[in-house]
Design a protein around this motif. Structure first.
Motif, PDB file in Angstrom:
ATOM      1  N   GLY A 161       0.735  -1.314   0.482  1.00 38.67           N
ATOM      2  CA  GLY A 161      -0.083   0.023   0.431  1.00 38.67           C
ATOM      3  C   GLY A 161       0.829   1.120  -0.446  1.00 38.67           C
ATOM      4  O   GLY A 161       1.276   1.602  -0.738  1.00 38.67           O
ATOM      5  N   GLY A 162       0.394   1.922   1.115  1.00 37.66           N
ATOM      6  CA  GLY A 162       1.322   3.279   0.863  1.00 37.66           C
ATOM      7  C   GLY A 162       2.791   3.262   1.458  1.00 37.66           C
ATOM      8  O   GLY A 162       3.654   4.037   1.244  1.00 37.66           O
ATOM      9  N   ARG A 163       3.322   2.017   1.733  1.00 36.08           N
ATOM     10  CA  ARG A 163       4.857   1.976   1.560  1.00 36.08           C
ATOM     11  C   ARG A 163       5.350   2.152   0.264  1.00 36.08           C
ATOM     12  O   ARG A 163       6.428   2.440   0.567  1.00 36.08           O
ATOM     13  N   LEU A 164       4.503   2.159  -0.689  1.00 38.51           N
ATOM     14  CA  LEU A 164       5.759   2.069  -1.855  1.00 38.51           C
ATOM     15  C   LEU A 164       5.651   3.582  -2.421  1.00 38.51           C
ATOM     16  O   LEU A 164       5.978   4.029  -3.281  1.00 38.51           O
ATOM     17  N   ASP A 165       4.167   4.036  -2.251  1.00 34.66           N
ATOM     18  CA  ASP A 165       3.727   5.260  -3.053  1.00 34.66           C
ATOM     19  C   ASP A 165       3.675   6.666  -2.330  1.00 34.66           C
ATOM     20  O   ASP A 165       3.512   7.558  -2.548  1.00 34.66           O
ATOM     21  N   ASN A 166       3.346   6.501  -0.870  1.00 34.39           N
ATOM     22  CA  ASN A 166       3.106   7.369  -0.374  1.00 34.39           C
ATOM     23  C   ASN A 166       3.977   8.537   0.780  1.00 34.39           C
ATOM     24  O   ASN A 166       3.622   7.236   2.297  1.00 34.39           O
ATOM     25  N   PRO A 167       4.658   9.220   0.750  1.00 32.11           N
ATOM     26  CA  PRO A 167       5.825   9.885   1.706  1.00 32.11           C
ATOM     27  C   PRO A 167       4.642   9.827   2.732  1.00 32.11           C
ATOM     28  O   PRO A 167       5.939  10.197   3.598  1.00 32.11           O
ATOM     29  N   ALA A 168       3.597  10.262   2.686  1.00 29.86           N
ATOM     30  CA  ALA A 168       3.083  11.392   4.117  1.00 29.86           C
ATOM     31  C   ALA A 168       2.498  10.270   5.000  1.00 29.86           C
ATOM     32  O   ALA A 168       2.094  10.629   6.721  1.00 29.86           O
ATOM     33  N   ALA A 169       2.222   8.708   4.499  1.00 29.67           N
ATOM     34  CA  ALA A 169       2.205   7.561   5.301  1.00 29.67           C
ATOM     35  C   ALA A 169       3.196   7.441   5.232  1.00 29.67           C
ATOM     36  O   ALA A 169       3.169   5.874   6.305  1.00 29.67           O
ATOM     37  N   GLY A 170       4.385   7.493   5.846  1.00 31.42           N
ATOM     38  CA  GLY A 170       5.440   6.908   6.180  1.00 31.42           C
ATOM     39  C   GLY A 170       5.832   5.904   4.975  1.00 31.42           C
ATOM     40  O   GLY A 170       6.969   4.785   5.430  1.00 31.42           O
TER      41      GLY A 170
END
Length: 334
Positions: A161-170
């Protein structure tokens, strides 16, 4: 204590709920999640008697003794601050926050309320890392002028999920594994790293964010260290290595939540297998947290330990962007 779990994180579901229930006279009383269906599903799976979406209602429960914060990384700050304002001890999953300022806010709020904040860094409770840490200054290894840490893994599908494409989510391996490993880097020698450089790469799994990194760091007592952190290696052996002047301690399979553990001591006479306490490490986290709430000891990873990880990850991101040494400060301000 009766606990409330806030958020339905994978680590909470797979490890922390069981770790709480394994402690004598501890139980999960409530579950709070934004989506009502997720709260209901969690409650059904873990036989939690009370569940819902209203955190304020849960925190007003006089039977509530502790709060576990387990939503997505970027959502830790709000519920943790609410729990601390309500005077509840908080065990927060790693990272304490994705921004250093938010992590510092949480520690200050805990100090103001006179309650305990702890970071759920399971590795600080691992018998393997404690055995390595204790051996570094001992005669077995003498001085440890260098340190290696190998944490190249295959990121599980359910954690992507966001671990690959969302810097705001860490997102990105630097905010994820590098920030996580900064606690281990500090824990083994008992000191904070200072300047840092890093090479990062996007190899295909990361969608615009780095999925592999190799940081190099220095320590105040002149030790040097490096690490290999990646989301793309399913067959690599993870673990630290502490080479010293009189010996070396390589360790493998000690970083996963369910470690296999192989720790060796290599000296002039040869190689010997080192023993360690192999208790369930998440149970160790919760057990030590419960003891700390009662004033018997410090938690395995106090809140201030969690304050130090975001600045370290940020310094490495800046080093990768600029190609220059960056100071990795403690993240603590007056």
């Amino acid at each position: 204590m009766n606990w409330v779990f806030v958020g339905v994180g994978a680590i909470a579901c797979q490890y922390l709920v069981g770790a709480v229930c394994a402690q004598q006279e501890n139980d999960v009383r409530r579950m709070v999640s934004g989506p009502a269906d997720r709260a209901a599903a969690f409650a059904g799976t873990h036989r939690t008697p009370l569940f819902g979406t209203d955190l304020a209602e849960a925190l007003a429960d006089p039977a509530l003794g502790a709060v576990c914060i387990s939503p997505a990384d970027e959502k830790h700050h709000g519920p943790a601050m609410a729990a601390l304002a309500a005077g509840k001890p908080v065990l927060c999953e790693l990272p304490l926050a994705t921004a250093a300022g938010n992590a510092q806010d949480m520690v200050r709020a805990a100090e103001k309320a006179g309650v305990l904040p702890a970071t759920g860094n399971h590795l600080h409770s691992a018998g393997s890392l404690r055995a390595i840490r204790d051996a570094i200054p001992a005669e077995k290894v003498t001085k440890s002028p260098s340190q290696g840490l190998f944490h190249a893994v295959a990121l599980p599908v359910h954690l992507r999920g966001g671990r690959l494409d969302n810097p705001a989510a860490g997102g990105g391996v630097s905010a994820g594994l590098t920030g996580h490993n900064s606690g281990t880097v500090r824990f083994l020698p008992g000191e904070d790293p200072v300047p840092a450089v890093v090479h990062v790469d996007v190899t295909g799994m990361g969608r615009g964010l780095e999925d592999s990194a190799m940081p190099v760091r220095a320590m105040p007592r002149r030790a040097t260290g490096f690490s290999h952190e990646s989301f793309i290696h399913p067959f690599a052996a993870s673990g630290p290595e502490a080479p010293g002047t009189q010996g070396s301690i390589p360790a493998r399979a000690v970083l996963p939540q369910d470690p296999g553990e192989q720790i060796d001591l290599i000296t002039a006479p040869g190689r010997a297998r080192a023993g360690s306490d192999r208790c369930a490490i998440d149970q160790g986290v919760v057990r030590e947290f419960c003891a700390a709430v009662k004033g018997r000891q410090r938690p395995a990873a106090p809140g201030r330990d969690g304050v130090k990880s975001p600045p370290f990850a940020a310094a490495l991101c800046d080093a990768a962007r600029t190609g220059r040494h960056q100071a990795a400060n403690s993240g603590e301000t007056a």
